[in-house]
Structure formats: C-alpha cells, structure tokens
Motif scaffolding. Structure first.
Motif, PDB file in Angstrom:
ATOM      1  N   LEU A  84      71.512  49.423 176.861  1.00 23.14           N
ATOM      2  CA  LEU A  84      70.875  48.481 175.923  1.00 23.14           C
ATOM      3  C   LEU A  84      71.136  48.905 174.477  1.00 23.14           C
ATOM      4  CD1 LEU A  84      67.333  47.707 177.421  1.00 23.14           C
ATOM      5  CD2 LEU A  84      69.289  46.160 177.238  1.00 23.14           C
ATOM      6  N   SER A  85      71.305  47.902 173.614  1.00 23.98           N
ATOM      7  CA  SER A  85      71.476  48.191 172.191  1.00 23.98           C
ATOM      8  C   SER A  85      70.133  48.593 171.589  1.00 23.98           C
ATOM      9  CB  SER A  85      72.023  46.963 171.456  1.00 23.98           C
ATOM     10  OG  SER A  85      71.045  45.935 171.430  1.00 23.98           O
ATOM     11  N   LEU A  86      70.198  49.302 170.474  1.00 22.45           N
ATOM     12  CA  LEU A  86      68.965  49.716 169.803  1.00 22.45           C
ATOM     13  C   LEU A  86      68.147  48.512 169.356  1.00 22.45           C
ATOM     14  CD1 LEU A  86      70.320  52.656 167.601  1.00 22.45           C
ATOM     15  CD2 LEU A  86      69.050  52.806 169.748  1.00 22.45           C
ATOM     16  N   ARG A  87      68.838  47.464 168.901  1.00 23.45           N
ATOM     17  CA  ARG A  87      68.119  46.271 168.456  1.00 23.45           C
ATOM     18  C   ARG A  87      67.385  45.601 169.613  1.00 23.45           C
ATOM     19  NH1 ARG A  87      68.071  43.712 163.864  1.00 23.45           N
ATOM     20  NH2 ARG A  87      69.767  45.026 163.080  1.00 23.45           N
ATOM     21  N   GLU A  88      67.990  45.608 170.796  1.00 23.61           N
ATOM     22  CA  GLU A  88      67.345  45.000 171.950  1.00 23.61           C
ATOM     23  C   GLU A  88      66.144  45.831 172.407  1.00 23.61           C
ATOM     24  OE1 GLU A  88      66.514  42.335 175.049  1.00 23.61           O
ATOM     25  OE2 GLU A  88      67.654  42.172 173.173  1.00 23.61           O
ATOM     26  N   VAL A  89      66.293  47.142 172.382  1.00 20.76           N
ATOM     27  CA  VAL A  89      65.163  48.011 172.722  1.00 20.76           C
ATOM     28  C   VAL A  89      64.015  47.784 171.744  1.00 20.76           C
ATOM     29  CG1 VAL A  89      64.374  50.415 172.869  1.00 20.76           C
ATOM     30  CG2 VAL A  89      66.616  49.769 173.783  1.00 20.76           C
ATOM     31  N   ALA A  90      64.352  47.718 170.467  1.00 15.91           N
ATOM     32  CA  ALA A  90      63.328  47.495 169.442  1.00 15.91           C
ATOM     33  C   ALA A  90      62.628  46.165 169.654  1.00 15.91           C
ATOM     34  CB  ALA A  90      63.967  47.545 168.057  1.00 15.91           C
ATOM     35  N   ARG A  91      63.409  45.128 170.005  1.00 16.35           N
ATOM     36  CA  ARG A  91      62.819  43.792 170.198  1.00 16.35           C
ATOM     37  C   ARG A  91      61.887  43.766 171.396  1.00 16.35           C
ATOM     38  NH1 ARG A  91      63.127  39.419 173.091  1.00 16.35           N
ATOM     39  NH2 ARG A  91      64.661  40.346 174.516  1.00 16.35           N
ATOM     40  N   ARG A  92      62.273  44.380 172.488  1.00 17.77           N
ATOM     41  CA  ARG A  92      61.462  44.338 173.714  1.00 17.77           C
ATOM     42  C   ARG A  92      60.162  45.137 173.566  1.00 17.77           C
ATOM     43  NH1 ARG A  92      65.201  44.938 179.135  1.00 17.77           N
ATOM     44  NH2 ARG A  92      66.934  43.547 178.534  1.00 17.77           N
ATOM     45  N   VAL A  93      60.253  46.271 172.903  1.00 20.47           N
ATOM     46  CA  VAL A  93      59.098  47.178 172.847  1.00 20.47           C
ATOM     47  C   VAL A  93      58.213  46.897 171.636  1.00 20.47           C
ATOM     48  CG1 VAL A  93      58.417  49.610 172.768  1.00 20.47           C
ATOM     49  CG2 VAL A  93      60.405  48.919 174.098  1.00 20.47           C
ATOM     50  N   GLY A  94      58.798  46.309 170.592  1.00 19.04           N
ATOM     51  CA  GLY A  94      58.019  46.039 169.388  1.00 19.04           C
ATOM     52  C   GLY A  94      58.015  47.202 168.416  1.00 19.04           C
ATOM     53  N   ILE A  95      59.194  47.845 168.244  1.00 23.28           N
ATOM     54  CA  ILE A  95      59.342  48.928 167.287  1.00 23.28           C
ATOM     55  C   ILE A  95      60.537  48.606 166.402  1.00 23.28           C
ATOM     56  CG2 ILE A  95      58.302  50.710 168.745  1.00 23.28           C
ATOM     57  CD1 ILE A  95      61.093  51.579 169.571  1.00 23.28           C
ATOM     58  N   SER A  96      60.778  49.440 165.418  1.00 23.80           N
ATOM     59  CA  SER A  96      61.929  49.230 164.547  1.00 23.80           C
ATOM     60  C   SER A  96      63.174  49.821 165.198  1.00 23.80           C
ATOM     61  CB  SER A  96      61.698  49.897 163.187  1.00 23.80           C
ATOM     62  OG  SER A  96      61.690  51.308 163.319  1.00 23.80           O
ATOM     63  N   PRO A  97      64.372  49.310 164.831  1.00 27.87           N
ATOM     64  CA  PRO A  97      65.598  49.915 165.360  1.00 27.87           C
ATOM     65  C   PRO A  97      65.729  51.388 165.008  1.00 27.87           C
ATOM     66  CG  PRO A  97      66.062  47.760 164.381  1.00 27.87           C
ATOM     67  CD  PRO A  97      64.645  48.097 164.038  1.00 27.87           C
ATOM     68  N   GLU A  98      65.207  51.788 163.829  1.00 29.50           N
ATOM     69  CA  GLU A  98      65.259  53.200 163.440  1.00 29.50           C
ATOM     70  C   GLU A  98      64.450  54.069 164.414  1.00 29.50           C
ATOM     71  OE1 GLU A  98      64.555  50.731 161.462  1.00 29.50           O
ATOM     72  OE2 GLU A  98      66.232  50.695 160.044  1.00 29.50           O
ATOM     73  N   THR A  99      63.278  53.547 164.834  1.00 32.16           N
ATOM     74  CA  THR A  99      62.468  54.286 165.795  1.00 32.16           C
ATOM     75  C   THR A  99      63.172  54.365 167.143  1.00 32.16           C
ATOM     76  OG1 THR A  99      60.432  53.575 164.692  1.00 32.16           O
ATOM     77  CG2 THR A  99      60.217  54.396 166.937  1.00 32.16           C
ATOM     78  N   ALA A 100      63.808  53.254 167.540  1.00 30.91           N
ATOM     79  CA  ALA A 100      64.558  53.251 168.800  1.00 30.91           C
ATOM     80  C   ALA A 100      65.700  54.267 168.743  1.00 30.91           C
ATOM     81  CB  ALA A 100      65.100  51.849 169.073  1.00 30.91           C
ATOM     82  N   ALA A 155      51.707  53.580 168.173  1.00 28.84           N
ATOM     83  CA  ALA A 155      53.102  54.003 168.085  1.00 28.84           C
ATOM     84  C   ALA A 155      53.522  54.949 169.210  1.00 28.84           C
ATOM     85  CB  ALA A 155      53.357  54.649 166.731  1.00 28.84           C
ATOM     86  N   PRO A 156      52.723  55.965 169.590  1.00 31.11           N
ATOM     87  CA  PRO A 156      53.152  56.854 170.681  1.00 31.11           C
ATOM     88  C   PRO A 156      53.405  56.101 171.985  1.00 31.11           C
ATOM     89  CG  PRO A 156      51.364  57.859 169.453  1.00 31.11           C
ATOM     90  CD  PRO A 156      51.475  56.450 168.971  1.00 31.11           C
ATOM     91  N   GLU A 157      52.529  55.114 172.285  1.00 27.35           N
ATOM     92  CA  GLU A 157      52.721  54.338 173.522  1.00 27.35           C
ATOM     93  C   GLU A 157      53.992  53.510 173.446  1.00 27.35           C
ATOM     94  OE1 GLU A 157      52.137  52.620 177.280  1.00 27.35           O
ATOM     95  OE2 GLU A 157      51.423  54.471 176.341  1.00 27.35           O
ATOM     96  N   ARG A 158      54.273  52.928 172.258  1.00 30.83           N
ATOM     97  CA  ARG A 158      55.501  52.143 172.101  1.00 30.83           C
ATOM     98  C   ARG A 158      56.737  53.033 172.253  1.00 30.83           C
ATOM     99  NH1 ARG A 158      54.487  46.904 169.946  1.00 30.83           N
ATOM    100  NH2 ARG A 158      52.305  46.495 170.366  1.00 30.83           N
ATOM    101  N   ARG A 159      56.671  54.232 171.726  1.00 27.12           N
ATOM    102  CA  ARG A 159      57.800  55.144 171.879  1.00 27.12           C
ATOM    103  C   ARG A 159      57.983  55.547 173.350  1.00 27.12           C
ATOM    104  NH1 ARG A 159      59.387  57.662 166.765  1.00 27.12           N
ATOM    105  NH2 ARG A 159      60.469  59.244 167.991  1.00 27.12           N
ATOM    106  N   ARG A 160      56.869  55.714 174.057  1.00 27.78           N
ATOM    107  CA  ARG A 160      56.973  56.044 175.481  1.00 27.78           C
ATOM    108  C   ARG A 160      57.637  54.905 176.252  1.00 27.78           C
ATOM    109  NH1 ARG A 160      55.006  55.100 180.140  1.00 27.78           N
ATOM    110  NH2 ARG A 160      53.603  53.476 179.351  1.00 27.78           N
ATOM    111  N   LEU A 161      57.267  53.667 175.920  1.00 25.99           N
ATOM    112  CA  LEU A 161      57.877  52.505 176.567  1.00 25.99           C
ATOM    113  C   LEU A 161      59.374  52.421 176.258  1.00 25.99           C
ATOM    114  CD1 LEU A 161      55.118  49.796 175.940  1.00 25.99           C
ATOM    115  CD2 LEU A 161      55.677  50.909 178.111  1.00 25.99           C
ATOM    116  N   ALA A 162      59.728  52.726 174.993  1.00 24.88           N
ATOM    117  CA  ALA A 162      61.141  52.709 174.618  1.00 24.88           C
ATOM    118  C   ALA A 162      61.922  53.763 175.396  1.00 24.88           C
ATOM    119  CB  ALA A 162      61.276  52.950 173.115  1.00 24.88           C
TER     120      ALA A 162
END
Length: 336
Positions: A218-234, A201-208
């Motif tokens: 970018l929309s939150l949903r698109e960020v979530a889709r590209r990085v592999g996290i939830s929209p809430e995390t984005a 998760a920390p690495e995914r958040r760094r990528l986001a």
C-alpha cells in the motif's frame, strides 16, 4: 506568548480560515497564511465613538476606573482599539475607549475584525491575555470553556494560547464539559501549525502498523487515508517497521516564542507607563536568550570564572522561580 493566526485583508483583521470553528475538509491541509501579531496589523481608521458598542466582554468584574484614569492621563497616543465590524462592538480596547471619552474625544482609531461572534470572542480573550489589563484566572478559565464549546476542533494547546492557560488546564476543562454535558469529542483536532491530527494518535499509529503488515504494498497516501493520519505519520510508521523498531513516537514539546512574548508585553500600556513595569520589561528583555546563544556564552566564560558564574546563574534561576510562584499564588488568590 504565542500569537493566534491572524490575516490582513484590506486593512481588516481576520482569523485564518484554517482556524475557524468548523473542521477543515482536508485533514492534510496546513496553514498557508502568516501568523501575524495583533500589534503588527496594517492601517487604522478613525470612527466616531458614538457608533461603537460595548458588550460581551470576557471580563466578569467589568471595567477598572483606576485603569481608565491611568490611560486618560497618559500623554502618548494609545494603540488603536479592535472593533467587530458587523456589530461595531469593541473586541479589544474598552478601557482605551473609556479613556478617550474621559478626554472628551469624539473619534478614536480602530482596526476592524471580520468574522463571526465566536471568533470575535476568541480575539477579545487573546488580546486581553497578550497585553493591557490582564484577565483574572477565573475569567480565563471561563473563556476557555466557551472556546471549547464554540471551537471543539481546536487542540488544547491552541485554546490554551488564546486563553492564557496551560494545555493541561484546557484538557481538564474539556473533560469536565464532556462529563457534565455529554458533548461528543470530535475525532480530530487542529493544532497551532494548522495541521489536523487524530485525537487518539497512538491507536491510529497501531492501526497503520497492522495495515502495513497485512498489505505492505500500500502507498503511504492510501494508508493515511484509511487510518486517518497524515502521510508523514504513515512514513514514520513504515520506517520504524522496516527498521525493526517499536512504534513509540516521542512527543516534542514546542518552546514558546520568547521574542513574541516580550514584544506583546512591551505593547502593554500598564507596563510601558509605570516604573516597575519598565523595570520588569528590562529584566525580561535581558533574560530572553535562546538556548543556542546560552551555549555560545557558556563556551566563552573564562575557566577561572566558571564556578562563580554557575553559582550566580543558579541564584538567578531561584529568584525567577520564586517570582513565578508569587505570580501564580496571586492569580490563584484572585480567582478564589
């Protein structure tokens, strides 16, 4: 103890689809079915004991004749056993079945479980952790290893709930299996709340964060889709970025559901039908108080009593801590 997600369909038991052995396709999907305790499931059915099979128990030491005799001597009706419908194999309640045979019964009340063999094993382990004659520490660790293999997408905490272990113990078991067998870790795991989260998760958040800095529109949903996290995390990452805060999420350790734990313990015949067991249940019930309720009680203690009550509370805490350590030492010695 937390309960596994169990749904009721036509009087049968099934683990929620979101918690099956395969990873869900939608990583944003949450569990939509209610988490139901085994003891709360619906109607029972009477089945001939000759139609049932006993096999695949997580209990390596086999059945306890003493426990069977104790159950056979109980005057009250025992809870129904759980049976894997496709194979008619007893999932939970072998001792109760043996006790019924000892009584000369030809039929027994059952509740059917719908699912595959792997899910049936999980239910067998969890049932023997939540009530009845408990599994040894060695059996619970062996069961956790098997669940890690059959349900690799389950989080450490989810498997820990099923096997009656700590999440840290499950993590060590998972790591040992990976080192010994070279088993690859899935990129994400499903948690107790039904949500799928990336393992790193920390690495995914760094990528986001990097992605939002590079493409702020970018929309939150698109960020979530590209990085592999939830929209809430984005959304959390974007909020910290806009506020100039470093992205250092603080994990929140969920509190155990004490009411569910005490309810499961009350359903254990070994506790309900012995004097020491009933005394333990009364003590646990008296101390099952939420932090909010403790705060109310503390605020209403008269000022002239506070020191005495504080000293008594500290002594009670020490006594419970010593009791917990004794139980842990006993479990460790049984496993060695």
């Amino acid at each position: 103890m937390d309960s596994l997600p169990i749904s009721i369909r036509g009087g049968t038991i099934a683990l929620s689809e979101h918690f099956g052995s395969s990873a869900p396709e939608d990583q944003g999907e949450c569990m939509t079915e209610f988490a139901t305790k085994i003891s709360e499931v619906g109607p029972v059915r009477s089945v001939r004991v000759g139609d049932l099979r006993i096999a695949g128990s997580p209990r390596s030491a086999g059945e306890s004749l003493e426990h069977i005799r104790m159950l056979a001597d109980v005057g009250a009706d025992l809870p129904p056993i759980i049976v894997h419908r496709p194979s008619m194999r007893v999932v939970d309640g072998v001792h109760r079945l043996r006790a019924a045979l000892l009584r000369g019964r030809t039929e027994i009340d059952v509740q059917f479980f719908e699912g595959d063999d792997n899910d049936a094993f999980v239910l067998a382990v969890h049932a023997n952790v939540a009530h009845g004659m408990p599994l040894s520490l060695a059996d619970r660790k062996a069961a956790a290893g098997r669940i890690v293999a059959s349900h690799p997408h389950w989080s450490d905490r989810m498997i820990a709930t099923a096997a009656g272990l700590s999440a840290a113990t499950v993590a060590r078991i998972r790591l040992n299996r990976a080192e010994q067998n070279g088993e690859p870790d899935p990129p994400s795991r499903i948690g107790h709340d039904g949500k799928v989260r990336p393992i790193n998760a920390p690495e995914r958040r760094r990528l986001a964060r990097s992605l939002l800095l590079a493409e702020p529109s970018l929309s939150l949903r698109e960020v979530a889709r590209r990085v592999g996290i939830s929209p809430e995390t984005a959304r959390s990452v974007r909020g910290r970025l806009r506020g100039g805060e470093p992205d250092r999420p603080v994990p929140v350790e969920p509190r155990p559901d004490l009411a569910a734990v005490i309810k499961n313990l009350r359903n254990d015949p070994a506790l309900r039908f012995s004097e020491s067991g009933r005394e333990l249940l009364r003590l646990l019930d008296a101390h099952t108080v939420t932090p909010e309720r403790w705060a109310v009680i503390a605020n209403n203690v008269p000022p002239y009593c506070r020191d005495a009550v504080a000293r008594m509370a500290i002594e009670c805490a020490r006594a419970w801590h010593g009791f917990a350590q004794q139980l842990e030492r006993t479990a460790t010695s049984e496993a060695s």
